[in-house]
Scaffold this motif. Structure first.
Motif, PDB file in Angstrom:
ATOM      1  N   VAL A 173       0.719  -1.147  -0.014  1.00 37.99           N
ATOM      2  CA  VAL A 173       0.138  -0.226  -0.142  1.00 37.99           C
ATOM      3  C   VAL A 173       1.101   1.274  -0.095  1.00 37.99           C
ATOM      4  O   VAL A 173       1.723   1.458   1.054  1.00 37.99           O
ATOM      5  CB  VAL A 173      -0.967  -0.088   1.198  1.00 37.99           C
ATOM      6  CG1 VAL A 173      -1.747   1.154   1.106  1.00 37.99           C
ATOM      7  CG2 VAL A 173      -1.881  -1.004   1.224  1.00 37.99           C
ATOM      8  N   SER A 174       0.886   1.988  -0.938  1.00 34.93           N
ATOM      9  CA  SER A 174       1.482   3.258  -1.222  1.00 34.93           C
ATOM     10  C   SER A 174       0.821   4.503  -0.656  1.00 34.93           C
ATOM     11  O   SER A 174      -0.343   4.149  -0.192  1.00 34.93           O
ATOM     12  CB  SER A 174       2.033   3.400  -2.596  1.00 34.93           C
ATOM     13  OG  SER A 174       0.582   3.701  -3.465  1.00 34.93           O
ATOM     14  N   GLY A 214      -1.789   5.113  -2.926  1.00 39.07           N
ATOM     15  CA  GLY A 214      -2.746   4.006  -2.877  1.00 39.07           C
ATOM     16  C   GLY A 214      -3.597   4.130  -1.526  1.00 39.07           C
ATOM     17  O   GLY A 214      -4.966   4.023  -1.593  1.00 39.07           O
ATOM     18  N   VAL A 253      -6.312   7.161  -2.383  1.00 37.51           N
ATOM     19  CA  VAL A 253      -7.241   6.467  -3.233  1.00 37.51           C
ATOM     20  C   VAL A 253      -8.396   5.867  -2.291  1.00 37.51           C
ATOM     21  O   VAL A 253      -9.546   6.035  -2.639  1.00 37.51           O
ATOM     22  CB  VAL A 253      -6.872   5.552  -4.377  1.00 37.51           C
ATOM     23  CG1 VAL A 253      -7.859   5.013  -5.066  1.00 37.51           C
ATOM     24  CG2 VAL A 253      -5.781   6.394  -5.307  1.00 37.51           C
ATOM     25  N   ARG A 296      -7.627  -2.756  -6.988  1.00 37.49           N
ATOM     26  CA  ARG A 296      -6.628  -2.268  -7.748  1.00 37.49           C
ATOM     27  C   ARG A 296      -5.408  -1.659  -7.018  1.00 37.49           C
ATOM     28  O   ARG A 296      -4.135  -1.464  -7.665  1.00 37.49           O
ATOM     29  CB  ARG A 296      -6.918  -1.163  -8.856  1.00 37.49           C
ATOM     30  CG  ARG A 296      -7.845  -1.498  -9.819  1.00 37.49           C
ATOM     31  CD  ARG A 296      -8.343  -0.788 -11.025  1.00 37.49           C
ATOM     32  NE  ARG A 296      -9.242  -1.066 -11.860  1.00 37.49           N
ATOM     33  CZ  ARG A 296      -8.962  -1.821 -12.997  1.00 37.49           C
ATOM     34  NH1 ARG A 296      -7.922  -2.062 -13.262  1.00 37.49           N
ATOM     35  NH2 ARG A 296     -10.225  -2.182 -13.718  1.00 37.49           N
ATOM     36  N   VAL A 297      -5.686  -1.516  -5.700  1.00 40.02           N
ATOM     37  CA  VAL A 297      -4.907  -1.244  -4.739  1.00 40.02           C
ATOM     38  C   VAL A 297      -4.120  -2.155  -3.968  1.00 40.02           C
ATOM     39  O   VAL A 297      -2.933  -2.278  -3.630  1.00 40.02           O
ATOM     40  CB  VAL A 297      -5.129  -0.007  -4.082  1.00 40.02           C
ATOM     41  CG1 VAL A 297      -4.301   0.620  -2.731  1.00 40.02           C
ATOM     42  CG2 VAL A 297      -5.730   1.201  -4.844  1.00 40.02           C
TER      43      VAL A 297
END
Length: 250
Positions: free
Chosen positions: A9-10, A13, A16, A45-46
């Motif tokens: 998880v960035s 991300g 979002v 998508r994350v």
């Protein structure tokens, strides 16, 4: 990112996820369903789908405080208890299917069934007789199995409610209470079968605040007198669920 968040998880991300869960909360507070339909396709998508489902179910705890208390006054309580109990029972079989089966055929069948029923509702079809406890229990069982197998808890209950004679306010209250309680109860069932681990809890708790605020905003937007608007919104959300659930988008 902190070590307590799921791997991969960035910062972008996470932003979002938090924005998406807020929007999903607004939809849920207004319509009584649709939150998972909007959140899961984006979240998947994350993070992995099972992480998205589990963390979202954790964030659903917020609904117990923001929208469920008022909705609980309007539901058929004995029928609701029966529906939730059977949903959890049959969800165990659905989760097993999620773990072991090739879901493509099942997903196409579910989408086709939802599509045909939606067309019938739009054309004006309604249930002629008053639903019995047995009928409501069967709907709960179907919703639980499909929710465990595909993540689509809502459409079976929403379609059943829209086909009946209840008001928009009672339809919203029924789906809202059912989905909130069942989503939370599915967490230990998924953990017991090894689909998720408790490592998703911190992410779910982080999403709890924006989701809770979103459900509160959505509740303020709902007006029982606008029943036609409610039905149109419900039909659009169901159609969106069908499109987003198509295997061709995998």
């Amino acid at each position: 990112m902190p070590d307590w968040l799921p791997e991969g998880v960035s910062a972008l991300g996470l932003v979002v996820l938090l924005i998406t869960v807020f929007v999903a909360g607004v939809v849920y507070g207004f319509a009584g369903f649709g939150a998972a339909l909007l959140f899961l396709p984006v979240a998947a998508r994350v993070v992995p789908l099972e992480v998205a489902i589990a963390s979202f179910n954790v964030s659903a705890i917020a609904s117990l405080f923001t929208v469920v208390p008022r909705a609980w006054r309007e539901v058929d309580r004995p029928a609701m208890v029966l529906q939730v109990a059977l949903a959890c029972l049959f969800a165990m079989a659905g989760i097993w299917v999620l773990r072991t089966a090739d879901l493509t055929v099942l997903r196409w069948a579910v989408i086709a069934l939802i599509g045909l029923t939606l067309l019938a509702l739009i054309s004006g079809w309604r249930l002629r007789a008053e639903p019995t406890m047995r009928t409501r229990g069967a709907v709960g069982a179907a919703a639980g199995f499909l929710g465990g197998a595909t993540g689509l808890l809502g459409p079976a209950v929403v379609i059943f409610q829209l086909a009946g004679k209840d008001s928009a306010a009672r339809n919203r209250a029924t789906t809202l209470v059912f989905l909130t309680v069942t989503s939370i109860l599915l967490l230990p069932l998924m953990a017991a079968q090894g689909v998720v681990t408790w490592a998703v809890v911190p992410l779910g708790l982080l999403m709890l605040v924006p989701y809770g605020v979103g459900t509160w905003v959505g509740r303020l937007l709902f007006r029982p007198e606008f029943e036609r608007l409610y039905r149109v919104a419900a039909y659009l959300f169901i159609a969106a669920a069908m499109v987003m659930g198509l295997p061709v988008f995998d």
